[in-house]
Design an enzyme around this catalytic site. Sequence first.
Site, PDB file in Angstrom:
ATOM      1  N   GLU A   1     -12.274   0.038  -5.902  1.00  0.00           N
ATOM      2  CA  GLU A   1     -11.487  -1.161  -5.735  1.00  0.00           C
ATOM      3  C   GLU A   1     -12.550  -1.628  -7.106  1.00  0.00           C
ATOM      4  OE1 GLU A   1      -8.886  -2.754  -4.204  1.00  0.00           O
ATOM      5  OE2 GLU A   1      -8.549  -0.505  -4.569  1.00  0.00           O
TER       6      GLU A   1
ATOM      7  N   ALA B   1       0.835  -1.563   0.184  1.00  0.00           N
ATOM      8  CA  ALA B   1      -0.317   0.047   0.335  1.00  0.00           C
ATOM      9  C   ALA B   1       1.094   1.322  -0.377  1.00  0.00           C
ATOM     10  CB  ALA B   1      -1.116   0.179   1.286  1.00  0.00           C
TER      11      ALA B   1
END
Length: 306
Positions: free
Chosen positions: A282, A11
């Site tokens: 997403e 991330a």
Amino acid sequence: MKLHFIINPSAGNGRGKKIWLQFEQQLTIPYEVHWTEYAGHTVEIAQQIAGQATEKNPACLIAIGGDGTIHEVVNGAALYENVYIGAISAGSGNDFKRGFATFENAKQIEQFFTFIDATSHDYGIAQFNGQSKFFVNNFGVGFDALVAITANESKLKNSLNRFKLGKLSYPYFVILALFTFKPFRLTVTQDGQQKVVDNVWFTTISNQPYFGGGMNLSPTSNTSDGELEVTVVSNLSKWKLLFLFGSVFFAKHTKLKEVNQFSCKDITLVLDERMAVHADGEKQLVNDKHTEIYLTTKRNGWKLAK
């Protein structure tokens, strides 16, 4: 209570791992660490932990990553009781952090374990193609989904993340998508009333105000009111759409006649062609050209550790 950290090491181009190493040095209470290795792994980890939680021995799951990591934790754990979900933001857009409280240091986490300070919040549910997806930020169809998906999959975003500038990739891909995206027809059913909207650029279903790395798309959204806020943008030129994305940071877009916003408890969207779709940024797979998406909300469906 058992404390679990679910860490996405990639991330923010590695910020997830770096932030964890800082917290690891500060923590003085017992915990377990889980590293994610592939897409969907976070859901599996969260589901396994949450399934073992009991009233006498609840679990606290703290996600270290971006909005996608938190999205997967919620999808894995939200259906289980005796579970608290927390977050340490380590992504690029970090819209979750703008709408919800997150942990900034180890002391705050240890204080939570002392006082069990938690708040209940809604999550949205999107049902399509025989599946259900939960979302805590927003669910989008069309232009905004295309931009979010393209930005997340781009090498440019990873490069900007090295300098903590990943959110700047979103405006770049907004401009790029202006020249490739074609508006679509959308059928909206709400409160038994059906309406067909032509030349739709995007539709976003919001649980909290922010998307796209700080854009205040849905200023009236409240994460605990049992309602979703719908934004439909249609019938405007490419250049006015570009102006809209500039004004949305300051919530000025709500004054445009081409922006229709309303609240509801549930809504059905029918797409007339295959379209980009996202949940909390997403990518979602929509297989059919004529896809029906039913959206609703679960009021106070999960507990936020803070």
